[in-house]
Design a protein around this motif. Structure first.
Motif, PDB file in Angstrom:
ATOM      1  N   GLY A 376       3.186  82.260  19.953  1.00  0.00           N
ATOM      2  CA  GLY A 376       2.415  82.816  21.056  1.00  0.00           C
ATOM      3  C   GLY A 376       3.320  82.959  22.259  1.00  0.00           C
ATOM      4  O   GLY A 376       4.087  82.050  22.583  1.00  0.00           O
ATOM      5  N   ARG A 377       3.258  84.098  22.915  1.00  0.00           N
ATOM      6  CA  ARG A 377       4.136  84.334  24.070  1.00  0.00           C
ATOM      7  C   ARG A 377       3.338  84.974  25.193  1.00  0.00           C
ATOM      8  O   ARG A 377       2.493  85.839  24.949  1.00  0.00           O
ATOM      9  CB  ARG A 377       5.318  85.211  23.675  1.00  0.00           C
ATOM     10  N   PHE A 378       3.638  84.525  26.404  1.00  0.00           N
ATOM     11  CA  PHE A 378       2.973  85.082  27.578  1.00  0.00           C
ATOM     12  C   PHE A 378       3.990  85.215  28.691  1.00  0.00           C
ATOM     13  O   PHE A 378       4.662  84.242  29.066  1.00  0.00           O
ATOM     14  CB  PHE A 378       1.816  84.189  28.030  1.00  0.00           C
ATOM     15  N   ASP A 379       4.149  86.423  29.231  1.00  0.00           N
ATOM     16  CA  ASP A 379       5.076  86.667  30.328  1.00  0.00           C
ATOM     17  C   ASP A 379       4.414  86.322  31.656  1.00  0.00           C
ATOM     18  O   ASP A 379       3.297  86.789  31.943  1.00  0.00           O
ATOM     19  CB  ASP A 379       5.534  88.125  30.335  1.00  0.00           C
ATOM     20  N   MET A 380       5.093  85.544  32.482  1.00  0.00           N
ATOM     21  CA  MET A 380       4.521  85.116  33.749  1.00  0.00           C
ATOM     22  C   MET A 380       4.253  86.285  34.686  1.00  0.00           C
ATOM     23  O   MET A 380       3.408  86.186  35.586  1.00  0.00           O
ATOM     24  CB  MET A 380       5.452  84.099  34.423  1.00  0.00           C
ATOM     25  N   ALA A 381       4.917  87.401  34.480  1.00  0.00           N
ATOM     26  CA  ALA A 381       4.676  88.578  35.322  1.00  0.00           C
ATOM     27  C   ALA A 381       3.248  89.091  35.172  1.00  0.00           C
ATOM     28  O   ALA A 381       2.757  89.827  36.035  1.00  0.00           O
ATOM     29  CB  ALA A 381       5.669  89.682  34.977  1.00  0.00           C
ATOM     30  N   ARG A 382       2.562  88.684  34.106  1.00  0.00           N
ATOM     31  CA  ARG A 382       1.191  89.123  33.877  1.00  0.00           C
ATOM     32  C   ARG A 382       0.166  88.183  34.487  1.00  0.00           C
ATOM     33  O   ARG A 382      -1.039  88.439  34.422  1.00  0.00           O
ATOM     34  CB  ARG A 382       0.931  89.237  32.375  1.00  0.00           C
ATOM     35  N   ASN A 383       0.626  87.085  35.082  1.00  0.00           N
ATOM     36  CA  ASN A 383      -0.285  86.078  35.616  1.00  0.00           C
ATOM     37  C   ASN A 383      -0.592  86.342  37.084  1.00  0.00           C
ATOM     38  O   ASN A 383       0.308  86.542  37.893  1.00  0.00           O
ATOM     39  CB  ASN A 383       0.337  84.690  35.444  1.00  0.00           C
ATOM     40  N   GLY A 384      -1.868  86.334  37.421  1.00  0.00           N
ATOM     41  CA  GLY A 384      -2.270  86.638  38.786  1.00  0.00           C
ATOM     42  C   GLY A 384      -1.754  85.647  39.805  1.00  0.00           C
ATOM     43  O   GLY A 384      -1.243  86.030  40.862  1.00  0.00           O
TER      44      GLY A 384
END
Length: 459
Positions: A376-384
């Motif tokens: 699972g991967r999540f880019d911090m640029a997508r976090n509000g």
């Protein structure tokens, strides 16, 4: 009645395991002494965690101030008083050390013995230990002497002044150009510190990536962030010779030394060496590895009955929190039910900015171990929240076992990554599937939302 110089337990070394263990066992009715040759607190308090985090805090404030325009602020300039930054770090370190020393002031149990302690065979059924002002005997011994900077056998290194993890607080002059040999945790953290203070910094790493224990994508991202701040990197580059000069040093690079780097100062950060070579371990037959690591089982018992080990010299993860937890393992063995062992989930962090919070296996380690994995991967640029506070660098990588759905490991490369990774640690300790994170309710929008989003990205 036992003689005055005999103890139930002698702890050699006042690090993060030795100090709380001494107090706990004294409260449990044992007669305890702790021998320390220099300063209480070990590496963490005296030159590691405490002063480095203080210095890094100053460097981050300088860095954020320079970013003022991004937040709509006009800040004319940032003037760094490097000497004052170092002095602040020293004072915070000294205050921590003084609090530890106050805990032994006037105490006969546990008793603080000053000076270098060295084992000197057996006296009947007890161990004899030599100190500078005499000798004591003890029924049991705990070795907690820590590590020091490993100094590689580079030609010419002994002819120049070297900065390392132990003596960096002595330098009050800001390096014009710092050559950092070693791209591990210490090398990266200190490289960023000196760069943000205003130094030119070049990191020289023998291997093909920095942060060698991390997956390449994580290491490459860290390098990219540091390069964006102006730190230079020389990878796959051995150092063959150091040459002193009038204005600094010349570092000869490459197998034949044909390439060179001129610098004002040299920092060595290539690893740690156990402080076991002057303990007299051979006089009682304690087994050590060729690297000097004291061999022990999961209960921290050595091969010699009555001799225990704690902290960095036993090998494994060399972190303050694992050393501190070692005292709980030993307390369980000596005054408890004996069930606590070193089989545990061990997180750690690299305190660059953004931080890397890590726990468990990397993806490459999990695959080598034979796991069928999902990522699972999540880019911090997508976090509000990350956008709101201007901290969009980095990502979260979650490694899970495809069959059991248990979390095998996580890497959180983000602002406050060392804190955020604890959400995964809690689930791993509970032996719960990763889906409990996806099903949880989080305050929105927060950086914690990214923790959940990485889990949701798996399916």
């Amino acid at each position: 009645m036992a003689p005055a110089n005999h103890y139930d337990l002698l702890i050699i070394g006042g690090g993060q395991a030795g100090i709380p263990l001494a107090h706990a066992l004294a409260r449990a009715g044992k007669r305890v002494a702790l021998a320390e040759r220099e300063h209480l607190g070990g590496s963490c308090v005296n030159f590691g965690c405490t002063p480095t985090k203080a210095a890094i805090a100053s460097a981050r404030l300088a860095h954020m101030t320079r970013r003022g325009a991004e937040f709509g602020l006009k800040i004319p300039s940032v003037d760094v008083n490097f000497c004052a930054v170092i002095e602040r770090a020293r004072q915070i370190s000294a205050a921590s050390r003084q609090r530890l020393e106050a805990g032994f002031a006037g105490s006969k149990n546990p008793k603080l013995l000053r000076g270098h302690a060295r084992l000197d065979g057996c006296q009947g059924s007890a161990f004899r230990v030599r100190l500078e002002n005499g000798a004591v005997t003890t029924d049991q011994v705990v070795l907690n002497t820590g590590t020091r900077s490993a100094i590689p056998p580079i030609d010419g290194l002994k002819e120049v002044k070297v900065i390392d993890a132990e003596n960096w607080l002595e330098l009050t002059e800001l390096p014009a150009h710092l050559a950092m040999i070693g791209g591990g945790a210490i090398g990266l953290e200190m490289a960023q510190f000196y760069r943000r203070m205003g130094s030119r910094v070049t990191v020289i790493e023998h291997s093909g990536q920095v942060a060698g224990h991390e997956d390449k994508e994580v290491a490459d991202a860290m390098q990219t962030f540091l390069q964006a701040e102006g730190i230079e990197f020389r990878l796959n580059t051995p150092v063959t010779r150091i040459e002193p000069g009038r204005d600094g040093i010349t570092v000869r690079l490459g197998e034949d030394g044909s390439s060179s780097l001129a610098a004002s100062h040299l920092f060595i950060a290539v690893g740690r060496q156990p402080n076991t070579d002057a303990l007299g371990l051979d006089t009682i037959g304690v087994a050590v590895s060729p690297r000097g690591i004291v061999e022990a089982n999961k209960r921290l018992q050595t091969n010699v009955r009555g001799v225990w080990v704690a902290g960095d010299i036993r090998g494994g993860p060399q972190f303050t929190h694992t050393s501190w937890d070692d005292h709980r393992v030993l307390l369980s063995q000596m005054a408890g039910d004996g069930t606590r062992t070193t089989r545990r989930v061990v997180p750690y962090a690299i305190f660059t900015d953004p931080e890397l919070g890590r726990v468990g296996m990397s993806e490459s380690e999990a695959r080598r171990a034979g796991h069928e994995v999902k990522i699972g991967r999540f880019d911090m640029a997508r976090n509000g929240k990350a956008a709101e506070i201007g901290e969009t660098q980095g990502f979260i990588k979650l490694v899970v076992d495809a069959r059991s759905r248990l979390i095998l490991g996580a890497a959180v490369l983000a602002s406050d990554g060392a804190e955020l990774v604890h959400s995964y640690i809690d689930v791993m300790n509970a032996r719960a599937p990763y889906t409990v994170i996806g099903d949880a309710i989080h305050i929105h929008p927060t950086l914690a939302e990214a923790i959940q989003s990485a889990a949701l990205a798996i399916d």
